[in-house]
Design an enzyme around this catalytic site. Structure first.
Site, mmCIF file in Angstrom:
data_model
loop_
_atom_site.group_PDB
_atom_site.id
_atom_site.type_symbol
_atom_site.label_atom_id
_atom_site.label_comp_id
_atom_site.label_asym_id
_atom_site.label_seq_id
_atom_site.Cartn_x
_atom_site.Cartn_y
_atom_site.Cartn_z
ATOM 1 N N ASN A 211 0.863 -1.381 0.236
ATOM 2 C CA ASN A 211 -0.166 0.092 0.144
ATOM 3 C C ASN A 211 0.628 1.272 0.195
ATOM 4 O OD1 ASN A 211 -1.686 1.931 0.543
ATOM 5 N ND2 ASN A 211 -2.635 0.821 2.229
ATOM 6 N N ARG B 298 -2.535 -2.167 -3.071
ATOM 7 C CA ARG B 298 -3.639 -1.627 -2.510
ATOM 8 C C ARG B 298 -3.814 -0.098 -4.046
ATOM 9 N NH1 ARG B 298 -6.044 1.076 2.910
ATOM 10 N NH2 ARG B 298 -7.930 1.895 1.997
ATOM 11 N N GLY C 23 -11.115 5.273 11.075
ATOM 12 C CA GLY C 23 -10.372 5.608 11.305
ATOM 13 C C GLY C 23 -9.118 7.258 11.069
ATOM 14 N N GLY D 278 -8.750 8.392 8.362
ATOM 15 C CA GLY D 278 -9.816 8.738 6.678
ATOM 16 C C GLY D 278 -11.085 7.544 8.013
ATOM 17 N N ASP E 209 -6.251 12.775 16.433
ATOM 18 C CA ASP E 209 -6.224 11.528 17.005
ATOM 19 C C ASP E 209 -7.583 11.471 17.936
ATOM 20 O OD1 ASP E 209 -5.966 9.041 18.914
ATOM 21 O OD2 ASP E 209 -3.574 9.784 17.990
ATOM 22 N N ARG F 138 -8.330 10.195 19.835
ATOM 23 C CA ARG F 138 -7.755 9.466 21.779
ATOM 24 C C ARG F 138 -7.349 10.419 22.354
ATOM 25 N NH1 ARG F 138 -3.699 5.131 19.881
ATOM 26 N NH2 ARG F 138 -3.518 6.313 18.166
ATOM 27 N N ILE G 151 -10.978 3.912 14.985
ATOM 28 C CA ILE G 151 -11.496 4.589 16.367
ATOM 29 C C ILE G 151 -13.045 3.520 16.460
ATOM 30 C CG2 ILE G 151 -13.274 6.294 16.650
ATOM 31 C CD1 ILE G 151 -11.348 7.849 15.141
ATOM 32 N N GLY G 152 -13.168 3.000 15.040
ATOM 33 C CA GLY G 152 -14.682 1.732 15.177
ATOM 34 C C GLY G 152 -14.265 0.545 16.659
ATOM 35 N N ASN H 189 -12.326 0.659 18.562
ATOM 36 C CA ASN H 189 -10.970 1.066 20.076
ATOM 37 C C ASN H 189 -11.383 1.495 20.490
ATOM 38 O OD1 ASN H 189 -8.069 -0.473 19.719
ATOM 39 N ND2 ASN H 189 -7.547 0.549 17.611
ATOM 40 N N GLU I 92 -7.602 -5.628 5.509
ATOM 41 C CA GLU I 92 -7.609 -4.982 4.259
ATOM 42 C C GLU I 92 -6.893 -6.128 3.960
ATOM 43 O OE1 GLU I 92 -8.000 -0.877 5.590
ATOM 44 O OE2 GLU I 92 -9.053 -0.823 3.882
HETATM 45 P P1 AMP Z 1 -6.660 3.629 10.751
HETATM 46 O O1 AMP Z 1 -6.783 5.015 10.023
HETATM 47 O O2 AMP Z 1 -7.869 2.882 11.679
HETATM 48 O O3 AMP Z 1 -5.552 3.566 11.554
HETATM 49 O O4 AMP Z 1 -6.838 4.879 12.924
HETATM 50 C C1 AMP Z 1 -6.442 5.503 13.491
HETATM 51 C C2 AMP Z 1 -7.044 6.032 14.419
HETATM 52 O O5 AMP Z 1 -7.724 4.975 15.611
HETATM 53 C C3 AMP Z 1 -6.059 7.367 15.384
HETATM 54 O O6 AMP Z 1 -6.098 8.364 14.298
HETATM 55 C C4 AMP Z 1 -6.479 7.349 16.903
HETATM 56 O O7 AMP Z 1 -8.195 8.275 16.484
HETATM 57 C C5 AMP Z 1 -8.084 6.185 16.379
HETATM 58 N N1 AMP Z 1 -7.741 5.134 17.820
HETATM 59 C C6 AMP Z 1 -6.672 4.167 17.744
HETATM 60 N N2 AMP Z 1 -6.909 4.311 19.026
HETATM 61 C C7 AMP Z 1 -7.771 4.323 19.485
HETATM 62 C C8 AMP Z 1 -8.926 4.293 20.786
HETATM 63 N N3 AMP Z 1 -7.951 3.084 22.101
HETATM 64 N N4 AMP Z 1 -9.732 5.355 21.352
HETATM 65 C C9 AMP Z 1 -9.795 6.114 20.311
HETATM 66 N N5 AMP Z 1 -9.497 5.936 18.891
HETATM 67 C C10 AMP Z 1 -8.160 5.078 18.487
#
Ligand code: AMP
Length: 393
Positions: free
Chosen positions: A7, A86, A205, A207, A278, A280, A326-327, A329, A380
């Site tokens: 990717n 990808r 996430g 995105g 982020d 978090r 996010i979804g 975690n 993915e």
């Molecule tokens: P992804 O693009 O799927 O890798 O998602 C990345 C994003 O997931 C990060 O920028 C965080 O904002 C979010 N994330 C990861 N862990 C957590 C958590 N424990 N609680 C809330 N958001 C999280």
């Protein structure tokens, strides 16, 4: 057989090495800051983390470092059977994954106009892999493909028809491989055939996109012509009034490049909170910082509105599935979203299951919930590897 998935971003290259006989990940990692100072490659190989600090002048340098490491460790003398890429944008004519021929590569390159941030980098990744693995089969898996079933009334924008036709302006949608994967796994988790279910998949996430999956087919999705439409994201604005763009052009004297930067890199969670992209950081500070509170509520409210509209589009739903950073975690985002639609969709959240840090596919609603709520970690890369293996053999 072993499949390598790649990717490629403009200055990064993510990789996964997957043993297809048992679908296990032998190695994964990323080369970052390609073409920039302070480049590095980090990886996990059979649970062991590794890292090398090295400047890389281009993607070929990066892939060479990755392959040198993999051949010593994860591959152990075995060969890669094929490479799956990808590819962000497949336009309106690429649906299924394709074996990459020079013609297919030209066509992917031509689609750069529709995805200027992503397709040129994907093309670079493909060309690099062709140089490093001459003659090895390469497969393109398109992020837009799963959404090729969206009907015309859902993909058409209310702009002059001829102009849209001329430039290919319409909703395409992205994250298709992820939406397909989690929809399939939702059906398995619920023990029902996919073609009997109406599911809303929420890929949240950096995105984010939300998709209405009606009996296995995408019938609408929140991202559009580009990945900037939809809910607010890490640094992307999501949907805004196009009139705001005209105003920004006039009042801030922004040109296309500056607007692109603002909408893609300076907006979303980062732009509204003023300090972080982020989720978090936003959640950790929202009790004391009103910008964080607003950002969090804006995010959840946006998700709620898409779920409501897709429940209407499918005339009812059976399940909502959360995935991605996010979804998967954030119990806080899931609880806030489900709490706002509990009466509309008869949701009864199992608070203990929602709070759990499990990495497994799981139900987070009670058995009595009218709408099932699931968390399915996306994969993915495995989907890309499966498609690649299918086309290679
Ligand atoms: P992804 O693009 O799927 O890798 O998602 C990345 C994003 O997931 C990060 O920028 C965080 O904002 C979010 N994330 C990861 N862990 C957590 C958590 N424990 N609680 C809330 N958001 C999280």
């Amino acid at each position: 057989m072993i499949i390598l998935t790649l990717n490629a971003g403009s200055s990064s290259l993510k990789f996964n090495l997957i043993e297809m006989t048992n679908e296990t990940t032998l190695a994964d990692g990323i080369a970052e800051r390609i073409g920039l100072p302070e480049g590095f490659v980090r990886w996990t190989i059979q649970g062991e983390k590794g890292r090398v600090e090295q400047d890389m002048k281009d993607h070929k340098d990066a892939l060479q470092i990755i392959m040198d490491e993999l051949s010593k460790t994860a591959l152990k003398g075995r060969d890669v059977g094929g490479v799956g890429h990808r590819v962000a944008h497949g336009g309106s004519h690429f649906g299924d994954p394709m074996l990459i021929t020079p013609k297919v590569l030209d066509e992917i390159e031509e689609l750069s106009a529709l995805a200027p941030l992503h397709n040129p980098a994907n093309v670079l990744g493909i060309k690099t892999a062709m140089e490093i693995f001459p003659g090895k089969p390469q497969v393109a898996v398109f992020d837009t493909a799963f959404h090729s079933t969206i009907p015309d009334y859902a993909y058409t924008y209310g702009l002059p028809h001829e102009v849209c036709k001329k430039h290919g302006i319409r909703r395409y949608g992205f994250h298709g491989t992820s939406h397909r994967y989690v929809a399939e796994h939702t059906a398995v988790l619920l023990g029902k055939p996919l073609d009997s279910l109406k599911i809303i998949t929420c890929h949240l996430g950096n995105g984010s996109s939300i998709t209405a999956v009606d009996r296995g087919k995408s019938i609408d999705t929140s991202m559009g012509l580009t990945p900037v439409e939809g809910v607010i994201m890490g640094t992307r604005s999501g949907t805004i009034d196009p009139g705001a763009i005209i105003m920004l052009m006039e009042k801030e004297k922004l040109d296309a490049k500056a607007l692109n930067t603002m909408l893609n890199k300076q907006s979303g969670l980062q732009g509204v909170s003023g300090f972080s992209s982020d989720c978090r950081d936003i959640e950790d500070s929202m009790a004391t910082n009103d910008h964080s509170r607003l950002t969090f509520e804006l995010l959840c409210y946006g998700i709620v509105k898409y779920i409501g509209s897709y429940a209407a589009a499918m005339d009812g739903i059976d399940a909502i599935t959360f995935t991605a950073g996010i979804g998967e975690n954030s119990p806080g985002v899931r609880a806030c979203v489900c709490g706002r639609i509990k009466n509309l969709l008869g949701i009864q959240l199992d608070e203990e299951a929602n709070a759990s840090r499990s990495k497994e596919n799981r139900l987070i609603s009670k058995p009595s919930s009218r709408t099932a709520v699931c968390v399915i970690p996306t994969n993915e890369e495995l989907m890309i590897a499966r498609y690649t293996a299918k086309l290679v053999y």
